[in-house]
Scaffold this active site. Structure first.
Site, PDB file in Angstrom:
ATOM      1  N   LYS A  79       0.711  -0.888   0.087  1.00 25.95           N
ATOM      2  CA  LYS A  79      -0.599  -0.400   0.001  1.00 25.95           C
ATOM      3  C   LYS A  79       0.791   1.224  -0.069  1.00 25.95           C
ATOM      4  CE  LYS A  79      -4.297  -1.057   0.120  1.00 25.95           C
ATOM      5  NZ  LYS A  79      -4.885  -1.693  -0.656  1.00 25.95           N
ATOM      6  N   GLU A 100      -9.715   5.820   3.825  1.00 27.67           N
ATOM      7  CA  GLU A 100     -10.836   5.022   4.359  1.00 27.67           C
ATOM      8  C   GLU A 100      -9.702   3.766   4.455  1.00 27.67           C
ATOM      9  OE1 GLU A 100     -10.237   5.386   0.692  1.00 27.67           O
ATOM     10  OE2 GLU A 100      -9.288   3.173   0.364  1.00 27.67           O
ATOM     11  N   SER A 132       1.310  -9.771  -0.881  1.00 22.59           N
ATOM     12  CA  SER A 132       1.196  -8.315  -0.947  1.00 22.59           C
ATOM     13  C   SER A 132       1.531  -7.272   0.723  1.00 22.59           C
ATOM     14  CB  SER A 132      -0.257  -8.258  -1.299  1.00 22.59           C
ATOM     15  OG  SER A 132      -1.656  -8.449  -1.113  1.00 22.59           O
TER      16      SER A 132
END
Lengths: 399, 262
Positions: A93, A115, A381
């Site tokens: 991220k 969010e 990830s």
């Protein structure tokens, strides 16, 4: 190069998907963001600054690791893991939040909102906001706050305000509604860092472009190690940012791309997060894509053990890639994901995020049937520290 | 000339401003909703906006979100709201617009929505998450039968004001503030400039909404606009009232007061 590489069009459409289905109040801000992005994406100073932080702060490039024990155990194709779990904050991220905060700085915005579902994007946003000294507010569904407590604490330590969202299903979808409402209200001072390849144009494009680094590195690394391209790339798909990042540089090659959605309790149970496999065309959070909805167009609650995949929509470019058969989408259940979570931990000493465990789980279906000269790359990830509570509960441990 | 145009023309001739009342269709339930709406009409509202509840109303503040959740919990569907309009239409000539989000319309089918809305007596639609850029297919399907009212916001550029003013039919919905729906204590200082800028580019009627909660505010707004839109304040009143009789009485009084002040 095929036309796919020139999408979206100038209005932000990927075929019939994408676009800007938002209140008028935001249209000017979206245009401002798009113009800023188009100006800076090829700007040498911007690129240099981003690369500097990605290298020295995030820790890129992340390794491409040959999972030998897992390969031997499954007895088929050679398995490599792209180690995004080793990026700062523990997931991919931050590739996007770092890029977007540098844009926000150039736009002169003093306040950052985001969010979050699993909390990884919230942590990655709080992290870069702390580093650049900007005010940060994170919207998170109450249900996600309960199941991702470690990440909530991390965000608070990093100086962010975490706002619980109690409307609707109290998960990622509702957190995103609330973040959009905040942005509608504070658009002049605030930059909204969307965490996935979802939302109105230009977000799906911007987030994709900041995540493409995963695929670019992967390509260089596999060519260096194996002197050839892989046969398969597997990645989990919630909103779809890590998969988009690793897939993109391999589109329109012979590499088979497999996106793994959350099948939750099973694709036929109605309790899953498989928008591409089980959803239909619709508009959610500002773009046209596939969504889970009832017969009257009310958005349905998704279900997944993994908060990051518990989302009833998916990025519009994935919808396009599905229709064009550029990527194959499959589903993995909660149970299969938990088994993979245990499997990777025990065989490789790597505790994967429950999201990434979905991609790992698909190896059971794929790897054993392939010959040993084939190569599969899985995008790992994120790391699973945040999920130990959830996993412990399912496995019957009390912490 | 359709009902919306006729109404604005008539009011203009009288030198009056339209009172545009928003209410969620099927709120607080399907039995009471037609009674409340009829009382709004009887108390002097000039135009009605009826909402179709949606699971993810991202342009709405807490009040309309709660109304939407309540209506959905009551099982209110798009056909229910059409049926509500049909029943109202039997004895009212008031212009009625449907206000809902694009996914509700898209999923119903653009042509079918147009047909069913029109046949049940709907005059126009307001879709807060459908800017003109994305509206080609919808306008193609609906243009013969329904007016589409587009929204302008204080953040709209001059270029967008022109574009939206030209695309909007019936009236132009000007959002009074940078934010979501919901009653506010005071109105934005920059509103007169924003409205003047809109008025300089169009002769179409201009309605102002978002944040208007008192008859005093409605009066202030009526000096600037051709229509004053009130929504959340009505729902707040219904929420606060204890019995059905009180709900109807309080809403009627409020609408009468606002109408009188304007």
């Amino acid at each position: 190069m095929s036309p796919e590489f020139f999408l979206p069009d100038k209005e932000g459409h990927y075929g019939e998907y994408g676009g800007k289905y938002v209140p008028e109040t935001l249209m000017a801000a979206l245009k401002e963001l798009e113009e800023a992005y188009n100006k800076y994406k090829d700007d040498d100073e911007f690129k240099e600054e981003l690369n500097y932080y990605l290298k020295d702060y995030v820790g890129r490039p992340t390794p491409l690791y040959l999972a030998e024990r897992l390969t031997n155990l499954l007895g088929g194709a050679k398995i490599y893991l792209k180690r995004e779990d080793l990026a700062h904050t523990g997931a991919h991220k931050i590739n996007n939040t770092m890029g977007q905060i540098l844009l926000a700085k150039r736009l002169g915005k003093k306040r950052i909102i985001a969010e979050t579902g699993a909390g990884q994007h919230g942590v990655a946003t709080a992290t870069v906001a702390a580093m650049f000294g900007l005010e940060c507010v994170i919207y998170m569904g109450e249900e996600d706050i309960a199941r991702q407590a470690p990440n909530v604490f991390r965000m608070k330590i990093l100086g962010a305000e975490v706002v619980p969202v109690s409307s609707g299903s109290k998960t990622l979808k509702d957190a995103m509604n609330e973040a959009i409402r905040d942005w509608v209200t504070n658009v002049k001072t605030t930059h909204y860092i969307i965490g996935s390849v979802a939302g109105p144009h230009p977000y799906p494009m911007i987030v994709r472009d900041f995540q493409i680094i995963i695929g670019k590195e992967t390509k260089e690394q596999i060519l260096a190690k194996e002197k050839r391209m892989p046969d398969y790339i597997v990645a989990c798909v919630g909103g779809g940012s890590n998969s988009m990042g690793i897939f993109y540089p391999f589109l329109n090659t012979d590499v088979k791309l497999i996106g793994v959605e959350a099948a939750g309790l099973g694709l036929e149970t109605g309790k899953h997060g498989a928008s591409l496999e089980k959803g239909s065309k619709g508009v959610l959070h500002g773009s046209m894509s596939y969504v889970l909805q009832d017969e009257f167009g009310q958005i349905q609650e998704a279900h997944s053990i993994s908060a990051g995949l518990d989302y009833p929509g998916v990025g519009p470019e994935h919808a396009y890639m599905k229709d064009k058969s550029l990527v194959t989408y499959v589903g993995i259940t909660d149970k299969e994901a938990i088994d993979a979570f245990k499997l990777l931990s025990k065989t490789e000493g790597i505790i994967p995020a429950l999201e990434s465990a979905h991609a790992i789980a698909y190896l059971n279906n794929l790897a054993p049937g392939l010959s040993k000269d084939k190569i599969i790359i899985v995008n790992l990830s994120g790391r699973g520290d945040k999920d130990v509570q959830t996993a412990a509960k399912v496995m019957g441990f009390s912490l | 000339m359709n009902r919306i145009d006729e109404k604005f023309k008539l009011l203009k001739e009288k030198g009056k401003t339209a009172l545009i009342a928003y209410i969620m269709g099927g709120y607080p339930n399907l039995d009471l909703s037609p009674k409340i709406i009829q009382s709004i009409i009887d108390s002097g509202a000039d135009v009605l906006e009826i909402g179709i509840p949606y699971s993810d109303p991202l342009a709405d503040g807490p009040t309309i979100q709660r109304a939407s959740e309540k209506a959905l919990a009551e099982g209110v569907t798009t056909p229910d709201v059409f049926n509500l309009v049909k029943n109202l239409r039997e004895r009212n000539n008031i212009p009625i617009l449907i206000m809902t989000y694009y996914n509700i319309i898209f999923h119903y089918g653009l042509d079918k929505f147009t047909e069913d809305a029109f046949n049940n007596g709907v005059d126009g639609v307001i879709i807060p998450d459908l800017p003109p850029e994305e509206a080609d297919l919808w306008l193609e399907a609906s243009k013969e039968k329904l007016d589409t009212v587009f929204l302008l916001a204080p953040t709209s550029t001059e270029e967008r004001i022109e574009k939206i003013a030209s695309a909007s039919k019936g009236f132009i919905y000007c959002v009074s503030l940078t934010g979501v729906t919901g009653a506010r204590e005071s109105l934005s200082n920059s509103l007169p400039d924003f409205i003047a800028s809109v008025k300089s580019k169009t002769d179409k009627p201009v309605g102002i909404g978002f944040g208007i909660s008192t008859s005093k505010q409605a009066k202030e707004i009526s000096e600037l606009a051709d229509g004053v839109i009130i929504g959340s304040a009505i729902i707040n009143l219904i929420e606060k009232s204890k019995t059905e009789e009180e709900q109807i009485k309080n809403v009627s009084e409020f609408i009468r007061n606002v109408r009188r002040e304007m």
